[in-house]
Enzyme design. Structure first.
Site, PDB file in Angstrom:
ATOM      1  N   ASP A 251      57.649  40.176 124.771  1.00 37.45           N
ATOM      2  CA  ASP A 251      57.292  40.249 126.185  1.00 37.45           C
ATOM      3  C   ASP A 251      56.754  41.652 126.460  1.00 37.45           C
ATOM      4  O   ASP A 251      56.682  42.495 125.563  1.00 37.45           O
ATOM      5  CB  ASP A 251      58.498  39.885 127.054  1.00 37.45           C
ATOM      6  CG  ASP A 251      59.685  40.813 126.832  1.00 37.45           C
ATOM      7  OD1 ASP A 251      59.514  41.871 126.192  1.00 37.45           O
ATOM      8  OD2 ASP A 251      60.796  40.482 127.286  1.00 37.45           O
ATOM      9  N   SER A 252      56.400  41.912 127.711  1.00 36.51           N
ATOM     10  CA  SER A 252      55.743  43.188 128.035  1.00 36.51           C
ATOM     11  C   SER A 252      56.750  44.282 128.352  1.00 36.51           C
ATOM     12  O   SER A 252      56.383  45.447 128.447  1.00 36.51           O
ATOM     13  CB  SER A 252      54.851  42.992 129.253  1.00 36.51           C
ATOM     14  OG  SER A 252      55.670  42.750 130.398  1.00 36.51           O
TER      15      SER A 252
ATOM     16  N   GLY B 269      58.235  44.315 131.203  1.00 38.47           N
ATOM     17  CA  GLY B 269      58.289  44.355 132.660  1.00 38.47           C
ATOM     18  C   GLY B 269      59.525  43.685 133.240  1.00 38.47           C
ATOM     19  O   GLY B 269      60.188  44.235 134.122  1.00 38.47           O
TER      20      GLY B 269
ATOM     21  N   ASP C 238      53.220  42.246 133.874  1.00 37.14           N
ATOM     22  CA  ASP C 238      52.996  41.618 135.173  1.00 37.14           C
ATOM     23  C   ASP C 238      54.094  42.047 136.135  1.00 37.14           C
ATOM     24  O   ASP C 238      55.093  42.630 135.720  1.00 37.14           O
ATOM     25  CB  ASP C 238      52.963  40.090 135.049  1.00 37.14           C
ATOM     26  CG  ASP C 238      54.264  39.534 134.492  1.00 37.14           C
ATOM     27  OD1 ASP C 238      55.046  40.318 133.911  1.00 37.14           O
ATOM     28  OD2 ASP C 238      54.503  38.326 134.602  1.00 37.14           O
TER      29      ASP C 238
ATOM     30  N   GLN D 200      51.085  34.261 137.850  1.00 41.22           N
ATOM     31  CA  GLN D 200      52.127  34.497 138.840  1.00 41.22           C
ATOM     32  C   GLN D 200      51.781  33.710 140.103  1.00 41.22           C
ATOM     33  O   GLN D 200      50.892  32.854 140.066  1.00 41.22           O
ATOM     34  CB  GLN D 200      52.248  36.004 139.126  1.00 41.22           C
ATOM     35  CG  GLN D 200      52.919  36.787 137.998  1.00 41.22           C
ATOM     36  CD  GLN D 200      54.408  36.479 137.872  1.00 41.22           C
ATOM     37  OE1 GLN D 200      55.003  35.807 138.716  1.00 41.22           O
ATOM     38  NE2 GLN D 200      55.014  36.948 136.771  1.00 41.22           N
TER      39      GLN D 200
ATOM     40  N   GLY E  75      57.423  34.065 136.396  1.00 40.02           N
ATOM     41  CA  GLY E  75      57.951  34.071 137.757  1.00 40.02           C
ATOM     42  C   GLY E  75      58.671  32.808 138.164  1.00 40.02           C
ATOM     43  O   GLY E  75      58.877  32.566 139.360  1.00 40.02           O
TER      44      GLY E  75
ATOM     45  N   ASP F 263      61.108  30.020 125.952  1.00 41.19           N
ATOM     46  CA  ASP F 263      62.132  30.944 125.461  1.00 41.19           C
ATOM     47  C   ASP F 263      63.207  30.989 126.504  1.00 41.19           C
ATOM     48  O   ASP F 263      62.933  30.752 127.691  1.00 41.19           O
ATOM     49  CB  ASP F 263      61.567  32.352 125.258  1.00 41.19           C
ATOM     50  CG  ASP F 263      61.525  33.102 126.577  1.00 41.19           C
ATOM     51  OD1 ASP F 263      62.441  33.897 126.843  1.00 41.19           O
ATOM     52  OD2 ASP F 263      60.581  32.882 127.369  1.00 41.19           O
TER      53      ASP F 263
ATOM     54  N   CYS G 174      76.132  15.613 116.680  1.00 41.76           N
ATOM     55  CA  CYS G 174      75.355  16.778 116.235  1.00 41.76           C
ATOM     56  C   CYS G 174      75.538  17.006 114.735  1.00 41.76           C
ATOM     57  O   CYS G 174      76.626  16.828 114.194  1.00 41.76           O
ATOM     58  CB  CYS G 174      75.796  18.015 117.017  1.00 41.76           C
ATOM     59  SG  CYS G 174      74.933  19.520 116.534  1.00 41.76           S
TER      60      CYS G 174
ATOM     61  N   CYS H 274      74.794  19.981 113.186  1.00 42.30           N
ATOM     62  CA  CYS H 274      74.756  21.413 112.859  1.00 42.30           C
ATOM     63  C   CYS H 274      75.969  21.809 112.012  1.00 42.30           C
ATOM     64  O   CYS H 274      76.942  21.066 111.921  1.00 42.30           O
ATOM     65  CB  CYS H 274      74.694  22.260 114.132  1.00 42.30           C
ATOM     66  SG  CYS H 274      76.281  22.539 114.934  1.00 42.30           S
TER      67      CYS H 274
ATOM     68  N   HIS I  68      75.427  26.374 116.987  1.00 43.78           N
ATOM     69  CA  HIS I  68      75.354  25.035 117.585  1.00 43.78           C
ATOM     70  C   HIS I  68      74.311  24.974 118.694  1.00 43.78           C
ATOM     71  O   HIS I  68      73.465  24.077 118.721  1.00 43.78           O
ATOM     72  CB  HIS I  68      76.706  24.589 118.142  1.00 43.78           C
ATOM     73  CG  HIS I  68      76.548  23.367 118.995  1.00 43.78           C
ATOM     74  ND1 HIS I  68      76.421  22.108 118.457  1.00 43.78           N
ATOM     75  CD2 HIS I  68      76.389  23.222 120.340  1.00 43.78           C
ATOM     76  CE1 HIS I  68      76.224  21.232 119.442  1.00 43.78           C
ATOM     77  NE2 HIS I  68      76.194  21.885 120.584  1.00 43.78           N
TER      78      HIS I  68
END
Lengths: 372, 372
Positions: A73-74, A76, A127, A188, A215, A265, A303, A305, A334
């Site tokens: 990321d930036s 910001g 941003d 944005q 945003g 993310d 699951c 895992c 998990h």
């Protein structure tokens, strides 16, 4: 999605490796889980150990020994959420480090330079994110101001990125450690659809390798978030990955894929794991609950895992209650598995034309209410 | 050494899994490292989650999902070193929990019962360890008193163990979760060789599956420790594993094997790992040292562990400095590997008749002084 460090199958979820490590999880475990890309936080890496040190060590991939793609990321967002003090003007963001109070200036150009030194495969532009849901005209004006400033910053960021690409010798102070780095612009405009449209037009006009929606997931109702995504994603080029930043709960992944998102993310799977919340196909599970004290069944019987195949709710509760680090590791394994597996199932369903069936079935099983 | 959960090649080192987990290391990683046996702390497991809960869950192996051998201590050492208050008399040790201040009585019989419920493969008798190095007659008398009390306690512990084995119905309050559990006696006597001889005689006379040397590594000079081991180990049966409790540094392993020891445990590799100290073939390395900030070489170029094969000193330093949990994991993986690998090399050298050569070479390379 093709990057200098390999191909990422989309739609994809990126585990967050804040300071060059996904918290409590070793790289080989991430690889085994099928993580094809991770996210690094520029704010944290810039402060410690510093982008110049990382550049001298050959870039972030080499420094942390992760050979698959990385998006940064930036910085910001963390300036807005973590820094001890921040002041924003057209030049950039002046802030004090949350670690030692030292003063820093993050400009659109500086955010490009730092990420060039980190050498991530995908760099994000700086941003201005208004992290409130506007309720009146004045707040809406603030969202417009931030969107317009973000567009001007995006223009400067792109200029700097192209300068580093095309005339690297003009910036001898920057060690570009990944010449194939892509740069994404960020849309944005808050929850105002008209502002979002305008932001898309201005950002696409500048021209980036691809685009993200920023945003959102800042406190707005989930349906409003879905509406903004449904409005914005189709305005973005359909031959490039569309990235929804910082989202979200497992059902958000499916709903936002349905609305055109390819890249996610979120700290939620790892942060909640450390707080003892397991995300399962049935919903969130607070592992410290006394009812699990002698429950020898796996956290999620459906699951596959490592944690669910080997350990009981009773043991995981014990580890969490006494504060063993392994609790964070097993819970994180998990939760990351659940997120990555959900993305795998989404990709498969898309290929086989059964996405709507998967979406229906997912919602029938999954509830945001804690499991009984 | 044959146990109900498999064979342990000796001489062996047991990583310490205090509360049912080796700190910061997942079971599968321990297995990959070649750990054939781990140690569990009775004091901690008795307080949380409780031996009765573990027994109802099927015993410690099942509760923590570790299918290889486990040795448990008696809990006595932690009562002496951790409890908020302790009072010792012939009956046993009365103490207050370091967690909530609650009052408990640990008798030789109770220590047997708790470990029977845990179902470890090897249980240790409750002993009284005088954790000081005697310098005068009065202190020597205290060591004698403790040794004699330990011998009386050992007698009672053996009686209870045999009762649980032979007349399990006479103790319906105890759930025996491992019918093949062995019980080891413990030799006390501080650094007084005559007391050690007497302790050996009295303990062997009671008769246990095997024997341990306790009360060392409590502050005495290392040469004195070696002398006590050299004196005591040969007095113990040579057809059974001799266990030196709570030792030690890597060179101690080699020196004590040379003096007849087959089994070791120590928190040092894991505790030091969490404190940023890597133990390498050249000596201890404080990874936080600024000189490693941009050092892209592996911690120990001669080491084949996951950490050394993949990560640099610079990255490990960064992880440690910023406080990432992964630092503890990667450092622990290395240190445990170094200990287990040292034991592997010792076993191999013994088989091939080259132990003395290995011993010489080890000392030529390894120094307890921090590495430059």
């Amino acid at each position: 999605m093709i990057t200098p460090h390999g191909v990422v199958q989309t739609p994809a979820f990126m585990p967050v490796g804040t300071r060059g490590a996904v918290k409590a999880v070793a790289h080989r475990d991430l690889e085994d889980l099928g993580a094809e890309i991770i996210l690094g936080n520029t704010y944290h890496l810039y402060l410690k150990p510093g982008d110049s040190l990382i550049a001298r060590c050959g870039g972030l991939h080499k420094f942390i020994s992760w050979n698959r793609p990385i998006l940064t990321d930036s910085g910001g967002y963390q300036v807005f959420s973590l820094a001890a003090m921040r002041r924003i003007d057209d030049e950039g963001a002046t802030f004090r480090s949350h670690i030692d109070g030292s003063l820093h200036l993050l400009t659109p150009e500086r955010a490009v330079d730092i990420q060039a030194q980190l050498g991530s495969d995908i760099a994000m532009v700086l941003d201005e994110c208004v992290a409130t849901v506007p309720t009146g005209d004045q707040e809406l004006a603030a969202v417009r101001t931030a969107m317009e400033r973000s567009a001007r910053w995006a223009q400067r960021a792109r200029g700097r990125q192209l300068q580093l690409r095309e005339e690297p010798h003009s910036a001898p102070e920057v060690i570009v450690t990944n010449i194939g780095q892509a740069q994404f612009g960020i849309i944005q405009g808050g929850i105002d659809l008209q502002l979002r449209t305008e932001s898309v037009q201005r950002t696409i006009e500048i021209g980036f390798e691809s685009y993200a929606i920023g945003g959102l997931s800042v406190g707005e109702p989930v349906d409003v978030m879905y509406d903004v995504v449904a409005h914005t994603a189709p305005l973005l080029p359909d031959d490039r990955p569309r990235y929804l930043m910082g989202t979200g709960m497992p059902d958000d992944l499916i709903e936002c894929v349905a609305r055109g998102i390819d890249l996610f993310d979120c700290v939620l799977p790892t942060r909640n794991a450390r707080n003892g919340q397991l995300l399962t196909s049935h919903g969130p599970m607070a592992i410290k609950n006394a009812r699990y004290a002698e429950d020898m069944s796996p956290p999620d019987p459906d699951c596959s895992c490592y944690t669910c195949r080997h350990f009981s709710r009773a043991y995981l509760r014990h580890l969490f209650v006494v504060g063993e680090m392994t609790a964070a590791t097993l819970n994180s394994l998990h939760n990351i598995h659940f997120y990555l597996d959900t993305m795998r199932r989404i990709r498969e369903a898309i290929v086989f034309g059964s996405f709507e069936k998967l979406r229906r079935e997912f919602h029938q099983t999954f509830s945001r209410r804690p499991q009984i």
